[in-house]
Design an enzyme around this catalytic site. Structure first.
Site, PDB file in Angstrom:
ATOM      1  N   LYS A  50       3.015   3.031  -6.124  1.00 46.04           N
ATOM      2  CA  LYS A  50       1.603   2.921  -6.498  1.00 46.04           C
ATOM      3  C   LYS A  50       0.975   4.309  -6.630  1.00 46.04           C
ATOM      4  O   LYS A  50       1.229   5.188  -5.794  1.00 46.04           O
ATOM      5  CB  LYS A  50       0.873   2.081  -5.440  1.00 46.04           C
ATOM      6  CG  LYS A  50      -0.581   1.740  -5.760  1.00 46.04           C
ATOM      7  CD  LYS A  50      -1.143   0.829  -4.670  1.00 46.04           C
ATOM      8  CE  LYS A  50      -2.601   0.454  -4.923  1.00 46.04           C
ATOM      9  NZ  LYS A  50      -3.125  -0.444  -3.865  1.00 46.04           N
ATOM     10  N   SER A 126      -5.365  -4.552  -5.293  1.00 43.21           N
ATOM     11  CA  SER A 126      -5.363  -3.428  -6.211  1.00 43.21           C
ATOM     12  C   SER A 126      -3.973  -2.967  -6.614  1.00 43.21           C
ATOM     13  O   SER A 126      -3.816  -2.154  -7.515  1.00 43.21           O
ATOM     14  CB  SER A 126      -6.099  -2.254  -5.555  1.00 43.21           C
ATOM     15  OG  SER A 126      -5.418  -1.825  -4.387  1.00 43.21           O
ATOM     16  N   SER A 149      -4.489  -6.020  -0.674  1.00 46.02           N
ATOM     17  CA  SER A 149      -4.110  -5.442  -1.960  1.00 46.02           C
ATOM     18  C   SER A 149      -2.618  -5.408  -2.244  1.00 46.02           C
ATOM     19  O   SER A 149      -2.213  -5.056  -3.347  1.00 46.02           O
ATOM     20  CB  SER A 149      -4.672  -4.017  -2.085  1.00 46.02           C
ATOM     21  OG  SER A 149      -6.050  -4.055  -2.386  1.00 46.02           O
TER      22      SER A 149
END
Length: 422
Positions: A50, A126, A149
């Site tokens: 990420k 996210s 997330s």
């Protein structure tokens, strides 16, 4: 594990064929196709990271236009260093909501990520880029989880996603959101792969992989009491979520587990409590980036809220409620070994739905995930079949006491074959 360099080539081939559509990656390492296989538990395995986690030589954008001019990261985050030491091939970085503040990966300055199951749907957020990449290209992936997330996009994309016990995985080299809630964790297609990756991130002996293997080989759970959280498993979930959850509970019973209904009475207060605390803790990082350029709508709203919260009665009340939520969770674990609920009250919502990127919007995609962050306990979302109405993935959430992450893997591995058939 033997080196499997073909896995890298296979994943990169899939990315080349489809990622111009899905937009799960924001950067690919040109050197990845020729990376030598280094011995270790992840030898030759492709891993996506990420983009709020530092990867040496890669842009480190955090989904924000304020970081477009930033130089590439000059060193790896500690978790990335551990990946490389374990033999993993870090193939690139994945898309996310700006500063990990969102629920759909639509707030990224690099554009939205699409759900591999249905490109008109959200992949969740996210960590939507990581979840979509794991689902579409069979890579292992890293995400961050501050209020759900990792687990929420895992549920929406049909993969396994784990929020480790708070403090169990280092945050060095990770752009902070809310430090008292933030965690780095694994996403993968299977429970065994998530356990393997989690062990590496935690820097531990392969205890989690061993727990997953134990659950697979000896799937009886007669020694465990499973708490069904009533506030999270009722009719606030859509009918297709409820149907799959009932079948998951039946699978647990079939493996010998005892079910016990438990109460988390402050579930309705958890989400606004999380929102207040996380916004207040994000003040420093948002203030510093607001000086570099214009923040997106969600980050700007968080900054505005954070500026009003400092020292307020509202924030003091939020911290008080957090303590009560943690006590409630702890009380449940006095009589139960694991807690279960749906991960989300609905399947992946359509992209562009008004309010989908707002965690306080209704239906609230983060309804059932923030409790684990507030209490600091480990939690997993695992695939639980598909909805009968939409054909889209459904997630089952498991929570365990702090430090007992291995228990999640044992239970999940025991029922994984059953849930694949649901």
């Amino acid at each position: 594990m033997a080196a499997v360099p073909d896995a890298v080539r296979s994943s990169l081939s899939g990315i080349a064929a489809r990622d111009s559509e899905l937009n799960s990656f924001v950067h690919l390492d040109d050197a990845a196709p020729g990376a030598p296989a280094v011995p270790g538990p992840l030898s030759g395995r492709p891993v996506a990271v990420k983009d709020n986690i530092a990867v040496r030589g890669a842009p480190w954008g955090c989904g924000s236009a304020t970081r477009r001019a930033e130089r590439p990261a000059h060193r790896d985050a500690e978790v990335v260093r551990r990946l490389r030491e374990a033999g993993a091939v870090v193939i690139g970085t994945t898309n996310l909501d700006e500063f990990a503040m969102g629920a759909s990966t639509e707030s990224s300055a690099w554009g939205p990520t699409l759900n591999p199951w249905d490109t008109e749907r959200s992949p969740g957020g996210s960590s939507g880029g990581s979840a979509a990449a794991a689902a579409a290209y069979d890579v292992l992936a890293l995400g961050t989880d501050t209020g759900g997330s990792i687990r929420e996009p895992a549920a929406q994309c049909g993969v396994v996603g784990v929020k480790p016990s708070h403090g169990g995985v280092p945050l060095d080299g990770v752009v902070p959101f809310a430090p008292s809630l933030d965690t780095v964790g694994p996403l993968a297609r299977t429970v065994a792969d998530a356990a393997l990756l989690h062990d590496v991130l935690a820097g531990s002996t392969p205890q989690l992989a061993a727990a997953a293997e134990a659950g697979r080989i000896a799937p009886m759970l007669a020694d465990l009491t499973i708490g069904v959280v009533e506030q999270m498993s009722g009719d606030r979930n859509s009918p297709e979520i409820c149907a799959q959850f009932v079948r998951a509970c039946e699978a647990l019973v079939a493996h010998g587990a005892r079910l016990r209904h438990v109460q988390l009475a402050r579930t309705g207060e958890a989400l606004p409590t999380y929102y207040a605390i996380s916004s207040a803790e994000a003040l420093i990082v948002l203030e510093s980036h607001a000086m570099l350029g214009e923040l997106g709508d969600e980050a700007a709203q968080r900054l505005e809220i954070a500026r009003t919260l400092g020292g307020s009665d509202q924030l003091r009340e939020a911290f008080s409620v957090r303590e009560m939520v943690a006590r409630d969770v702890g009380h449940c674990f006095e009589s139960c070994d694991v807690l279960v609920s749906p991960t989300m009250p609905l399947v992946a919502p359509p992209l562009g739905r008004r309010g989908v990127d707002d965690p306080l919007a209704i239906p609230r995609t983060d309804w059932w995930t923030v409790e684990a962050n507030l209490a600091g306990v480990p939690a997993m979302s695992m695939p639980c079949g598909v909805g009968s109405d939409t054909g889209l993935p459904v997630g089952l959430q498991l929570m365990a006491p702090h430090g007992l992450d291995a228990r999640l893997y044992r239970v999940a591995a025991a029922i994984e074959p059953d849930l694949a058939q649901i």
